[in-house]
Design a protein around this motif. Sequence first.
Motif, PDB file in Angstrom:
ATOM      1  N   PHE A   1      -0.549   2.037  -4.021  1.00  0.00           N
ATOM      2  CA  PHE A   1      -1.856   1.859  -3.383  1.00  0.00           C
ATOM      3  C   PHE A   1      -2.779   0.953  -4.192  1.00  0.00           C
ATOM      4  O   PHE A   1      -3.583   0.205  -3.632  1.00  0.00           O
TER       5      PHE A   1
ATOM      6  N   LYS B   1       0.836  -1.210   0.000  1.00  0.00           N
ATOM      7  CA  LYS B   1       0.000   0.000   0.000  1.00  0.00           C
ATOM      8  C   LYS B   1       0.863   1.249   0.000  1.00  0.00           C
ATOM      9  O   LYS B   1       0.549   2.243  -0.661  1.00  0.00           O
TER      10      LYS B   1
ATOM     11  N   GLU C   1       0.540   4.625 -10.761  1.00  0.00           N
ATOM     12  CA  GLU C   1       0.308   3.465  -9.897  1.00  0.00           C
ATOM     13  C   GLU C   1      -0.688   2.499 -10.524  1.00  0.00           C
ATOM     14  O   GLU C   1      -0.557   1.272 -10.380  1.00  0.00           O
TER      15      GLU C   1
ATOM     16  N   HIS D   1      -7.654   8.419  -1.220  1.00  0.00           N
ATOM     17  CA  HIS D   1      -6.195   8.343  -1.324  1.00  0.00           C
ATOM     18  C   HIS D   1      -5.657   9.257  -2.421  1.00  0.00           C
ATOM     19  O   HIS D   1      -4.634   9.926  -2.227  1.00  0.00           O
ATOM     20  N   TYR D   2      -6.336   9.300  -3.546  1.00  0.00           N
ATOM     21  CA  TYR D   2      -5.806  10.066  -4.687  1.00  0.00           C
ATOM     22  C   TYR D   2      -6.326  11.506  -4.745  1.00  0.00           C
ATOM     23  O   TYR D   2      -5.648  12.374  -5.283  1.00  0.00           O
TER      24      TYR D   2
ATOM     25  N   GLN E   1     -14.178   0.251  -0.208  1.00  0.00           N
ATOM     26  CA  GLN E   1     -12.881   0.202  -0.903  1.00  0.00           C
ATOM     27  C   GLN E   1     -12.794   1.289  -1.974  1.00  0.00           C
ATOM     28  O   GLN E   1     -11.754   1.933  -2.138  1.00  0.00           O
TER      29      GLN E   1
ATOM     30  N   ASP F   1     -12.005   4.402  -0.302  1.00  0.00           N
ATOM     31  CA  ASP F   1     -10.588   4.459   0.099  1.00  0.00           C
ATOM     32  C   ASP F   1      -9.710   4.900  -1.071  1.00  0.00           C
ATOM     33  O   ASP F   1      -8.781   5.702  -0.904  1.00  0.00           O
ATOM     34  N   VAL F   2      -9.991   4.350  -2.261  1.00  0.00           N
ATOM     35  CA  VAL F   2      -9.221   4.727  -3.454  1.00  0.00           C
ATOM     36  C   VAL F   2      -9.408   6.205  -3.746  1.00  0.00           C
ATOM     37  O   VAL F   2      -8.440   6.942  -3.996  1.00  0.00           O
TER      38      VAL F   2
ATOM     39  N   LYS G   1      -6.151  14.018  -2.902  1.00  0.00           N
ATOM     40  CA  LYS G   1      -5.419  14.389  -1.686  1.00  0.00           C
ATOM     41  C   LYS G   1      -5.863  15.726  -1.098  1.00  0.00           C
ATOM     42  O   LYS G   1      -5.834  15.917   0.116  1.00  0.00           O
TER      43      LYS G   1
ATOM     44  N   GLU H   1      -2.040  14.724  -8.690  1.00  0.00           N
ATOM     45  CA  GLU H   1      -2.857  13.613  -8.189  1.00  0.00           C
ATOM     46  C   GLU H   1      -3.161  12.633  -9.324  1.00  0.00           C
ATOM     47  O   GLU H   1      -3.052  11.413  -9.159  1.00  0.00           O
TER      48      GLU H   1
END
Length: 311
Positions: A21, A17, A67, A47-48, A40, A43-44, A50, A60
């Motif tokens: 990620f 992670k 990734e 995370h991106y 989930q 969460d993605v 930001k 971003e």
Amino acid sequence: MDSAAAAAAAKRVQIEKAHNFMRQYRDPESRELKKLSANQFMDVWAHYDKDGNGYIEGTELDGFLREFVSSANVTDISPEAVTDTMLEELKSCFMEAYDDNQDGKIDIRELAQLLPMEENFLLLFRFDNPLESSVEFMKIWREYDTDNSGYIEADELKNFLRDLLKEAKKINDVSEDKLIEYTDTMLQVFDANKDGRLQLSEMAKLLPVKENFLCRQVFKGATKLTKEDIEKVFSLYDRDNSGTIENEELKGFLKDLLELVKKDDYDAQDLAAFEETIMRGVGRDKHGKVSRKELTMILLTLAKISPEDEQ
């Protein structure tokens, strides 16, 4: 699995992670993306995105693409292995495929089209069925803002999502706990000011219309406004063909106007104040209706406003 093996596996996931990620969401054998749950997916997104502005853009977006691509490799290569030249080519192809509104950034709905997700959760984004106009939006807003607070609170949002799934004949597949999860996730995604409820502009992102007709260049002074243009606008909002724009028709028209001025941040109080200003401007501050003549006055005024004045 013994405790030592479990700890080692957990540590390996943490390292992956931290390094990439997206790698945790791919099948270790096929390298295909696994189907994401609502949590989930959130969460993605978190995370991106930001800076939390509701878009994946700039650095971003570069980070996400690096990734996303490198995570597909069997060997654990670094995202930096994607060169700048490769990144630009990838970004061009990616944005052409997924940037539906061509604004150069990825919003939550566009990301939802890219990542595999639970079918029922995906249905809530209404990709194949956007609203025809803001008139429909305001009718839905009135129906679900049951306490007339000017906001869609969590329980009202849950009722809305339940009815969406019922409309798609999927409600029997969704438990109450899953519906609560969907509601919480949608609030996290669309509640930009984090007050635990959706204001008008936030709900408008969850429930988009096909097009804000008033955003067309013809209403920005670039070309002459014709009688046909005005007639198109009038017929778009006069849904019951009564000869006047009123009630939710008027609120839908004002919502579209307000979006030209306030862009991404407005609520029901802004709409009410805007309505009072507009109606006073056309000399009708009591009856709550707009005729063709009054609509013409409003549109002609709008067409004369420059982008600088609009701000």
